[in-house]
Write an enzyme that holds these catalytic residues in place. Structure first.
Site, PDB file in Angstrom:
ATOM      1  N   ASP A 103       0.885  -1.228  -0.055  1.00  0.00           N
ATOM      2  CA  ASP A 103      -0.174  -0.079  -0.074  1.00  0.00           C
ATOM      3  C   ASP A 103       0.829   1.317  -0.030  1.00  0.00           C
ATOM      4  O   ASP A 103       2.051   1.237   0.427  1.00  0.00           O
ATOM      5  CB  ASP A 103      -0.981   0.087   1.078  1.00  0.00           C
ATOM      6  CG  ASP A 103      -1.953  -1.101   1.191  1.00  0.00           C
ATOM      7  OD1 ASP A 103      -2.111  -1.757   0.316  1.00  0.00           O
ATOM      8  OD2 ASP A 103      -2.309  -1.349   2.326  1.00  0.00           O
TER       9      ASP A 103
HETATM   10  N1  URA Z   1      -1.320  -6.050   3.939  1.00  0.00           N
HETATM   11  C1  URA Z   1      -1.731  -4.873   3.767  1.00  0.00           C
HETATM   12  O1  URA Z   1      -2.878  -4.386   4.099  1.00  0.00           O
HETATM   13  N2  URA Z   1      -1.052  -3.727   3.125  1.00  0.00           N
HETATM   14  C2  URA Z   1       0.053  -3.949   2.498  1.00  0.00           C
HETATM   15  O2  URA Z   1       0.851  -3.284   2.009  1.00  0.00           O
HETATM   16  C3  URA Z   1       0.620  -5.356   2.694  1.00  0.00           C
HETATM   17  C4  URA Z   1      -0.245  -6.386   3.237  1.00  0.00           C
END
Ligand code: URA
Length: 242
Positions: A103
Site C-alpha cells: 500500500d
Molecule cells: N497488507 C496490507 O494491508 N497492506 C500491505 O501493504 C501489505 C499487506
C-alpha cells in the site's frame, strides 16, 4: 549486440551516457579501448569494462528497494509518484515493475524486476511464498484473536484467508505477521475483521530476501548473486538446476 545497447540493458549507462563514455575512451572491450558506441559485441563472451568496472551481463534485473511511504506500487499513476521514481533513469528504461504490491503508506522490502515469469511464479498463490511484516495495531490483541488470525479469518467480502502467523511483542499490540498470500490490503482487512486497525506496517522479508539493515528508506540496490539465485530457486523449487 551493440555496445551502447549492452551498456543500457545491463543498467550500466543510458545510451547517451554510453556514447559519452566511449568518446571519453572510458570503455574497453577485451582490453582494447572501444572506438565506437555501435561496436558489435558478444554479450556473453566479450569482456566489457566501463570506467574501470567490469560489466556483468544479465538477462534480467532484480532490484531490492526499501519503500518509503507516499509511493505507489505501480509503473504509472496519474496522482502519486510510483516506486520507479526512486530509481535512476538508466533503470527506468528497462521495463521494471514491482513484484507484488505494498500500500502507499506501507514501508519496506519491495522487489522490482523485468523478469515477468519469475514474478508471476513468486506471486502465484500455489507457491505460498512467505512475506513477513512488522506491524503496530491501535489496540492490543487477545490470545483468542491471535488464534483466529492463525486459523484464517473471514474478511468483509467473505474471503477466507489462509492461516497466517502472528508473533506478539510484550506490549500485545505490535509484532510480526507472516502471510503466505497477498490479497488487497490483506493485513489491514484482517485487523479490521477483529475490530482493530493497523497504524504501522513494514515488510521485512519476501521469500528468501530480507530487508538489509544498511538500506535506508528510499534506497535500493541490485540483488547480490546469492540473493538472485535464492529468489530464482524460490520461484522454481522443482528445478534443481537453478
Ligand atoms: N497488507 C496490507 O494491508 N497492506 C500491505 O501493504 C501489505 C499487506
Amino acid at each position: 549486440m551493440r555496445l551502447d545497447k549492452f551498456l543500457s540493458v545491463t543498467a550500466t549507462a543510458t545510451r547517451s551516457e554510453a556514447a559519452r563514455a566511449v568518446r571519453a575512451h572510458r570503455v574497453t572491450v577485451n582490453g582494447e579501448v572501444a572506438a565506437r558506441a555501435d561496436l558489435s559485441i558478444d554479450p556473453i563472451r566479450d569482456r566489457v569494462v566501463f570506467g574501470g568496472t567490469p560489466v556483468r551481463y544479465r538477462a534480467h534485473h532484480y532490484i531490492l528497494l526499501n519503500k518509503p511511504s507516499g509511493y505507489v506500487s505501480a509503473t504509472e499513476d496519474g496522482k502519486d509518484p510510483t516506486v520507479l521514481a526512486l530509481l535512476p533513469e538508466k533503470y527506468t528504461v528497462l521495463g521494471l515493475f514491482p513484484c507484488g504490491r505494498l500500500d502507499k503508506n506501507t514501508l519496506g522490502l519491495m522487489l522490482l524486476t523485468d523478469d515477468g515469469d519469475t514474478a508471476h511464479r513468486l506471486l502465484s498463490p500455489r507457491r505460498h511464498v512467505e512475506k513477513r511484516y512488522l506491524f503496530r495495531a491501535e489496540h492490543p490483541l487477545t490470545e483468542e484473536e491471535c488464534s483466529r488470525f492463525r486459523q484464517g479469518l473471514v474478511l468483509e467480502d467473505g474471503y477466507e484467508t489462509k492461516p497466517a502467523d502472528i508473533e506478539l511483542a510484550p506490549d500485545g499490540m505490535s509484532g510480526v505477521i507472516t502471510l503466505v498470500e497477498g490479497k488487497y490490503h490483506q493485513i489491514k482487512r484482517m485487523l479490521q475483521s477483529l475490530d482493530n486497525r493497523i497504524t504501522y506496517l513494514e515488510r521485512i522479508s519476501f521469500g528468501p530476501l530480507t530487508l538489509p539493515p544498511e538500506l535506508s528508506r528510499g534506497e535500493w540496490r541490485e540483488l547480490t548473486e546469492e540473493e538472485e539465485a535464492a529468489i530464482l530457486r524460490a520461484a522454481n523449487p522443482e528445478n534443481k538446476e537453478i
